[in-house]
Every structure is written in C-alpha cells, then in structure tokens.
Enzyme design. Sequence first.
Site, PDB file in Angstrom:
ATOM      1  N   GLY A   1      -3.091   1.610   5.561  1.00 12.05           N
ATOM      2  CA  GLY A   1      -2.361   1.541   4.309  1.00 12.05           C
ATOM      3  C   GLY A   1      -3.267   1.152   3.158  1.00 12.05           C
ATOM      4  CB  CYS A   2      -3.040   1.857  -0.456  1.00 10.40           C
ATOM      5  SG  CYS A   2      -1.275   1.536  -0.685  1.00 10.40           S
ATOM      6  CE1 TYR A   3      -0.122  -3.824  -3.025  1.00 14.71           C
ATOM      7  CE2 TYR A   3       1.615  -2.623  -1.868  1.00 14.71           C
ATOM      8  CZ  TYR A   3       1.145  -3.257  -3.016  1.00 14.71           C
ATOM      9  OH  TYR A   3       1.938  -3.321  -4.130  1.00 14.71           O
ATOM     10  CB  ALA A   4      -3.446  -2.536   5.173  1.00 15.02           C
TER      11      ALA A   4
END
Length: 890
Positions: free
Chosen positions: A707-710
């Site tokens: 994921g992008c946040y991750a």
Amino acid sequence: MALSIRAARAAAARLAPRHLLTRATAINAVRPAIISTKFALQRHNYTSPAALKNNTSETRNTVVQLLSNIGSKREVEQYLSHFTSVQSQQFAVIKVGGAIITEKLPALASALAFLNHVGLYPVVVHGAGPQLNKMLEAAGVEPEYEGGIRITDAKTLAVARQCFLDENLKLVEELEALGVRARPIHSGVFTADYLDKDKYKFVGKISSVDKRPIEAAIAAGCLPILTSLAETSSGQTLNVNADIAAGELARSLQPLKIVFLSEKGGLFNGETNEKISSINLDEEYEELSRQWWFRYGTRLKVNEIKDLLEDLPRTSSVAIIATEDLQRELFTDTGAGTLIRRGNKLTAKSSISEFKDIAKLTSTLQNDRSFTSAESPKAAAEQFLQRLEGAPFKAYADEPMDALAIVHPPTRDGEPAFLSKFVVTKHGWLSNVADNVFSNIKREFPKLAWIANTSDEYLTWFFDKADGSVMQGQNVIFWYGFDGGLEEAAAWLKSQGFNTARESAIPPPVTGIKQQVRAFSSLTRPRALNRGPTLRNQARAYSTDAESHLPGDTNPNPSLRRDKNTAFKDKKVALVGARGYTGQALISLINNHPYLSLSHVSSRELAGQRLQGYDKADIHYSNLNVEEIKKMQENKEVDAWIMALPNGVCRPFVDAIVAGGGAKEPGSSIIVDLSADYRFDDSWTYGLPELIKRQKIAESTRISNPGCYATAAQLAIAPMIDNIDGSPTVFGVSGYSGAGTKPSPKNDVENLKDNLVAYSLTDHIHEREISRQLGVEVGFMPHVAVWFQGIHHTVNIPLRKQMTSREIRNLFQDRYAGEKLVKVVGEAPSVKRISGKHGVEIGAFAVHSSGKRVVICATIDNLLKGAATQCLQNMNLALGYNEFEGIPLD
C-alpha cells in the site's frame, strides 16, 4: 623522555598477550604515551623540529612495539619500510569527512599521531558538510542542491569559509595536544575555475595544485591539514567537494596510499551484506560490474577510484576504512577496510608449455623456501618443473609474476585439492597480489589443503586464510572447505597418515599422504610452533555468491538474463481494473516502457471506449470475465497480469489465471496485485524492493504490491528497528486521489476545503500491513487533505537508548545508500516536492531533548511509488528487466 618511553613500553607490556588485544585497546594505550612524550619534550625544551627528529628513532621503536599488537612485527616493519621509501608527501593523502571531525576527533587525532611518531607525514584534506548545514540553518539559509552539488551563493560561501576554518583548527589543536606539530592550510594549494557559475554559483573545478605549501609544512616537521576550499586565478574563493579535492591532490602528489575515512568502514557486497575486503580492478572490475547490486553510490565510488588510480603508479592503492582501523589497514597484511588497487590481471595455466617465459618461471620458483636451501636452487626448480610435466595442475600468476601458485586437483571425490607451491615476492605481499591469487584459487577449488613451515615469516597470513590447521613436526598443515569442520578434516588427515593429537611428542613420519603431496612438498625441520587445530576467518578476499550479469544489468534473476547479442522480447501486459487513478498512471508508464506493451485493458465502466494516452497500439477497453481470462492464459496471450481492482474483488480472476496455467513456476506469466487481498498471504511475495530481497521478487510469479501509506511508513521506520522501544505511531495525510474515483466525503473537494478529514483511526488495514512487515506494533492514523496526490507521514519513534539526530540520519543514509527511489534529506520533506515524482523522501530526524524519542517525516506520491511505479519495479524484476526500466529518474 626516557620516563615517557618506559611508560609507553609498560603500556605495551600490560596489553599482552597479543591475541587478547583489541584495536581500540591499542589505540587507547598509546594515547597517554604520546601525550607524556609531548610533555617530556616541553620540560626539556625539545620543542623544535630538530629535537623531534632526534627523538623519532626511540619513539618509532615504542610505537612499532605497540603496533605489533595488531599485527606481527614483520608486517609492521615491512610496511613502515615501504612507506618511508618515498618522499614524505608521497606517503598518503587522507580524506576526512566532516562527520568524523565532529564525532571521532580523538580517534582521528590518535591515528594520525601514530603515523607521525614513526616518521610518516600524511597529507590530510577534510570536509565539513554536516557542520556547514548546521551553521547555515542557524543563519537562516536553506541548503540547496542540484545534481548532488551544493549551490554556493555568496552568503553560503561566507558561512562555509568560517565553518572550514573552525573545523580545521579543531583538528590541528587536537593533534598538537598529542605532541604532533600540525599546520593549518586554508588556501594556496588548489586553483580552480567556476564549475558552472550560473548554475552552482561559487563552486569550483580544480585546475591545478600547488604542492609548495604542503612541502614547506612537512619540511618544518608539521602535518599539513588542508581544507577543500580553492581560489580562482584572480583570488575568488570557491567551494570544492572534499572527495574531488583529495583526488586532485593525489594526482599531483602521486602517493602510495589514498585513504578515505568512512563511517561504514568500507564497501559492502549488496547480496551478502559482507564487507568487500579488496578489489583488484584489472582482474575483478568486469566481474564486479556485472553483479546486480553493483550500482548507484557503490558503482559511482568505485568508478571514481578507478579513474583516479589510472592516473597514479601501479604501486598506489585506495583504502576505504573506519577511523579506528587506520593502523590495522596500513600495517597488516589482512587489513581492515576495503582496499582498491589496479593490480595485474591473473593468468591460469594447466601446462608448462602455456608459459611464454620459462626462464622467468624458473627464476620465480627458485625463491621457494624448499629450493633456496638446495645446492643449486635453479637445478631444483628445473627438476620440479620436469615433474610437473606429468601431473595435473593449475598454475596462477600475475603478469610480472610477483605471485605464483600451483594447485593439484583432487584425485578422488571428497578430497581436497593440494597447494604445492605459493611463491610471493616482497612487492607481491605489499600490494596484496597474494590475496588476489588466493581468492582465485578459492573460487575454483572449494576444498584445499597446503603445508607451510613453522619458520615462514608469513605463517600468520596462512592462518588467516585457513578454516583450520594442525601441527605436524616442524610444519603446519592448513585446510579450508571441509563441510564437516574439524571432524571431517581430522578424518582426512588420519587417512593420510597424520597424527592430529595436540600433544603428540613424536610426530609420525609423513608417509601416508597422497602421492602428489609426496612429489611436490619438501619438509624441513626447523623449530616447532606450538599451535594446535584452530579456526580462522578468511581476510582480504573479494568474492560474491551472486551470479554474473551483463554490465549495468540490475536484474538478479540469472535464469532470465538478457542475451547480450539480442534485444529483449516485448512482454504483453493485461491491466484489469484500469479506470482508477493508479490504472491511468500505469498506462502512462507502460506507454513509455521499451519492452512492455499493453495487450488488454479491462474496465467495466469504460468497456468499448478507446484507450486514451497510449500510443503503441489502438486499444479499446474490455470487460473481461473469469472465463475469458482463463482462456487468455491457456493461450499464453499474456506475460504479466496487473490487478488494479478494489480490495476483496480480484481472487476469482487470480484463480482463473492459475487454472489456465499461469503464475506457477518461473518462466510462466506473473501477477502483480495492487489490492490488499494477498498482502497477508505468505504464498505471495510482498513487493517492496528496498526492503525485500530483490532476488526473491525476481524469482516470484505472484507479487502483492504494498500500500501507499504502508510503503512510506515502512521505509521511514525500517532503519530504526533495532533501536525502537515501544510502538511507533504514524500520522499520515494523503491527497484525495487516495480515496479513489468513487464519490465520497474523502474526495469531495468542497468538503475538504479548509478542512482535514480523519478516518479509520484504529485498525486500518495499513496499520496491520506495516506492523506485520516490520515485526513491530505500529499505530497508524490516516487523514485526507485537499491536495490531489501525495502523502505526508509524521512518524514518532520511541528509542531504547539515547541517540543524536546525526546518528539516526547516518542509519538512514547507510540503509538506503544507492537506492534510486529513496532520498534522505536533512529537513522535513514536503508534499509539493514529491507530487508527480517516483520516489520517497525521508527527513527531519528531530530528536527530543531526552534523546529517547525521534520524529521522522516521509513523503511519497501515492499514485506512483505508492502504487504504479512500485508495480513497475516488481514487474521489471520478475520479467528479467532492469528494475528501473521505464521509470523516469530525477
């Protein structure tokens, strides 16, 4: 003076026995001795250069005694003789980074004092980058860089001059406190032209070097301590990178050694994470350049050193070492950091007729100790060569034959090869040709035995090369490569008639050893050496387990390596779920990829419409169902499947691909899933190349895109894992493109105007993803803001010990050195700067006054590195291309 010398000798005596001595202990022991020497000289008014010179001999003997605790006396004396064989200014150029002056000044001064007290005069040139950044921040000047070069305007230059002066005097004063006369040199050495006045302002490109200030300092008995500032012919001061200044200084002085003091202590093999002990450029550069991990900063550094050494004599070498290891690197055969030299190419021959100069070969063999004691060494060498004619062997030598080794292959499976001759000249030892030859032997013969006489002055070198050894009369039998360790080695020795008992009073005759050992070894009987079986690690050997690759190839998958004579075959890509922002970003990237082409683009909402923004073919959206996907896979119409679907949707499509024979073994089609559906499935590879081994991704057919946040959160926390005490927390803010195209309050611009929307503040799926991958419980609090694309993380990390901002930043710089898509910056990064870019920026490193908590900021474009760009990285690796193919790099 006598009292101080006795004190130094007493310090050396207290450090015995030798094998219990650490490098740090040796350095700390000599420091008070050097200080007491200084005070003794002052008491007797012996402060002139002449007085210091008169006492050099006695001081040298004392320091040699202390140095002998980190290496044999033979090693120390040999290297001292080598270093003092040239003019003083030609001994060494030592480049010191600004961070070392800040954090390791006492160790640096002690190391330089060691050299000076044995009559050596290294020329020191230093930088001051970290200190300059701090002073600029205090002056309200924000550092600017262009292509890695600091833009130096008038205000920055004024601060830089003061900063260099301050740091220069710090080092000079610390040296003089140890009784070492040092001379600060701020100008007059480097003349420069403007590098690019319009672009970089007051940054110089060195055009000439004036050695006179250096020679005058050394003639006066002073160590020359230079800054890297230069002047134009008209007297304008210009800023010059310290590495470049050191290189130009070396080209002018032609020294034996160029030393780059490094916090990491050397260069590292990106596959094994082991320090590369030595690199012989003529012999190893081509192989090294084919390794997939040899890139970015490592490749740049080695290439710069290669260019430098080509302008220097072959006797010159470059060492990259830690400050505390300077003595060990300079005065021992095994060294401590990474030694880089031009060397000479080695040849490997299997018959005497392959040698063009038999006279040279015979002359070299005469230096073997088994022949030097013969009535006619030449006749003995010729007889040996006659015996070789009828025996299988492999001979290794460099071009000038400073080292010659002869190895006989094993006669039966499971037995070791036998090294019958290892002849090295003095120059061969000093230039480490011996290590190069031995490394080649080890690559070809994984199991080896050899015999050395106990009186051999290089016996300690053999111990370093062996896994084990055992005494046999007045000889030591060495070996490496026995998988069963000492037990297997002991069984083999017993089968050859050797007694492996430690306390054998009367060793048995050497009668059972295999025929080639009897034929090619000559055992003499000088004094015995009291050593039993021992285990040692190999030193000073460059090797890698990585497969060879083509130059510039960053694909770690050898089975998918590109043939150098053919172009890559284009791969067909099917994009399922192309309507979203990420899908559009992927279409744009694939449109510019030299080897990937879209074959199918699926979107339920856009079915039948023409695909916009793609120029390679006329493609229309389709609405692929499960059966169609299975049939396409059975017909092998697709090489790579990209699933850009919402969470919880893609499993039926994946099952259809697998049922059609795809995503199974290497060579079949691959799947990259951008949803969270498989991020917690261990049968899938988590595709974050900067943290997951690229080899693993390259060998995978099912890859779950993070994921992008991750992605940003993990990159901002990973280097700190060993220093975390408690749970890090991540405050994340994304642009509204992260909420997708389906209308909601999170992508409603009017709702977001003058607003910040919090959502899923606990148990967000990215919170579980980050925690699972890092192995640390992490709290994550997502928000959405009014900008379109880009994420900003503020990460709070509790520390288990007190740390400084510099220490933490160094961890990040070391961890991400050479990573093209990760940039470590000093200040907190901004969303505005990352939007539309393909990487991640990490910075701030703000440490609480307690030293037990740090706040780190990270930014990422959620559509690119957070999704599409990372997807392309993973596809490139899995399909056998360069990881960054088709990715625009700044």
